[in-house]
Design an enzyme around this catalytic site. Structure first.
Site, mmCIF file in Angstrom:
data_model
loop_
_atom_site.group_PDB
_atom_site.id
_atom_site.type_symbol
_atom_site.label_atom_id
_atom_site.label_comp_id
_atom_site.label_asym_id
_atom_site.label_seq_id
_atom_site.Cartn_x
_atom_site.Cartn_y
_atom_site.Cartn_z
ATOM 1 N N GLU A 126 0.714 -1.139 0.029
ATOM 2 C CA GLU A 126 -0.046 0.115 -0.019
ATOM 3 C C GLU A 126 0.892 1.037 -0.112
ATOM 4 O OE1 GLU A 126 -3.087 -0.381 -1.052
ATOM 5 O OE2 GLU A 126 -3.181 -1.584 0.563
ATOM 6 N N ASP A 137 2.957 2.267 -4.845
ATOM 7 C CA ASP A 137 3.014 2.389 -6.424
ATOM 8 C C ASP A 137 3.620 3.503 -7.012
ATOM 9 O OD1 ASP A 137 0.569 3.684 -5.633
ATOM 10 O OD2 ASP A 137 -0.565 2.898 -6.982
ATOM 11 N N GLY A 184 -16.600 4.885 -3.313
ATOM 12 C CA GLY A 184 -16.085 5.599 -2.079
ATOM 13 C C GLY A 184 -15.768 4.561 -0.952
ATOM 14 N N SER A 237 -12.997 4.425 -9.200
ATOM 15 C CA SER A 237 -12.821 5.435 -10.233
ATOM 16 C C SER A 237 -11.618 4.858 -11.260
ATOM 17 C CB SER A 237 -12.144 6.839 -9.532
ATOM 18 O OG SER A 237 -11.091 6.562 -9.010
ATOM 19 N N ASP A 284 -4.836 0.664 -9.134
ATOM 20 C CA ASP A 284 -6.061 0.571 -9.425
ATOM 21 C C ASP A 284 -6.320 0.050 -10.840
ATOM 22 O OD1 ASP A 284 -5.984 1.506 -6.948
ATOM 23 O OD2 ASP A 284 -7.417 3.215 -7.376
HETATM 24 C C1 GLA Z 1 -5.251 4.440 -4.157
HETATM 25 C C2 GLA Z 1 -4.430 5.011 -5.417
HETATM 26 C C3 GLA Z 1 -3.553 3.954 -5.636
HETATM 27 C C4 GLA Z 1 -2.599 3.506 -4.595
HETATM 28 C C5 GLA Z 1 -3.244 3.259 -3.053
HETATM 29 C C6 GLA Z 1 -2.442 3.030 -2.063
HETATM 30 O O1 GLA Z 1 -5.922 3.489 -4.388
HETATM 31 O O2 GLA Z 1 -5.265 5.218 -6.396
HETATM 32 O O3 GLA Z 1 -2.572 4.121 -6.749
HETATM 33 O O4 GLA Z 1 -1.615 4.519 -4.126
HETATM 34 O O5 GLA Z 1 -4.283 4.307 -3.033
HETATM 35 O O6 GLA Z 1 -1.990 1.868 -2.289
#
Ligand code: GLA
Length: 311
Positions: free
Chosen positions: A16, A19, A83, A89, A133
């Site tokens: 987490e 990225d 959300g 998204s 994502d």
């Molecule tokens: C959101 C962002 C991702 C990533 C996560 C955390 O989902 O869209 O790109 O940074 O937070 O891991």
């Protein structure tokens, strides 16, 4: 004739806030997603309340890459909540991008498409998010997690053991990157804040260890890894909330053997692991909205299926 395309949401098992600094992530695409049914049209007219700025941003990014200016008309249907921190998204950008490409006979490699959608997110809402994502929504595979190196974009799939059920539990705190500390964290990391850097370094190590554990079938190793990830996100990266912390504790008390916040934080969901025959009970006992999710095919594979001979 109308075409339907589907892009799934995602839950990240480990990695987490790694990225956007070129680290490792380990998401699964999930069975909840967004379906867009459309036909070629003169202009872009989609019934997608709240989606206008994302649609415009995706169109612009694809146009910059040379997509011919062909419109589509259609509507979206989603069983993926918004959300809840499940990549809604990103899934929306992906399904719109695929439809725009399909209508125009324009082809991009999956990761080029993911990068275009990532740029669209930034263009639409100004959030400097990473590629997690969109890559998960495109490249997911049923029964596997996607191990992606966000620096090189090298990736492979890691089969999930049968004796693990994945639960997503929604804290009910609406997660939105706009106005959250997401951009602040990215800036702090880039400025070299020691605690932010420590989170990313240790989290990348936990992705490797999680992959090793999954490949060994060593499910018992996952609980401590999830606990360490949650603690690092809470204490070093400071993206958790009291509600998310309490939900992690309550999932563990309800019988999950691993739990951590997932996604960007500042609200949204947690991911928990349980023995398959206990999963429904864990879900019921936590008394929040939640789902037992399965690792599903990403939009690329969904598209291959939908364009196959319907016979
Ligand atoms: C959101 C962002 C991702 C990533 C996560 C955390 O989902 O869209 O790109 O940074 O937070 O891991």
């Amino acid at each position: 004739m109308a075409t339907s395309l589907r892009a799934p949401g995602r839950v990240n098992l480990m990695g987490e806030h790694t990225d956007y600094s070129g680290g490792l992530v380990l998401p699964v695409a999930i069975q909840l997603g967004i379906t867009l049914t459309f036909e070629p049209a003169e202009r872009i007219e989609l019934d997608a309340p709240g989606g206008e700025r994302y649609i415009a941003a995706v169109e612009q990014e694809l146009s910059d890459l040379g997509r011919p200016d062909v419109g589509i008309a259609g509507a979206v249907e989603a069983d993926l909540p918004q959300g809840a921190g499940l990549g809604s998204s990103g899934a929306f950008e992906v399904v719109v991008a695929l439809a725009l490409c399909e209508a125009a006979g324009f082809q991009l490699e999956p990761l080029e498409l993911a990068l275009a959608c990532q740029r669209a997110e930034r263009r639409a809402v100004g959030v400097p998010s990473g590629i997690l994502d969109q890559a998960a929504s495109l490249l997911g595979r049923a029964g596997s997690a996607l191990l992606l190196d966000c620096g090189t974009l090298e990736h492979r799939w890691v089969p999930l053991p049968d004796d693990v059920a994945i639960l997503v539990l929604d804290s009910g705190e609406k997660h939105a990157h706009e106005g959250s500390g997401y951009a602040d964290r990215r800036r702090e990391l880039e400025a070299g804040d020691p605690r932010r850097v420590r989170h990313v370094e240790t989290e990348n190590g936990r992705v490797r260890e999680t992959v090793d554990a999954l490949e060994r079938g060593d499910v018992a190793a996952l609980g401590p890894l999830f606990a360490a990830s949650h603690a690092s996100l809470r204490d070093d990266y400071e993206v958790s909330t009291p509600t998310l912390n309490a939900l992690v504790a309550s999932a563990l008390a309800a019988g999950a053997f691993a739990a951590r916040m997932t996604g960007g934080g500042f609200g949204g969901s947690i991911v928990a692991l349980a023995e398959p025959d206990r999963a429904a009970d864990v879900l019921a006992r936590t008394r929040v909205q939640g789902w037992i999710v399965c690792a599903a095919d990403g939009a690329i594979r969904c598209r291959t299926d939908s364009t196959r001979d319907p016979a």
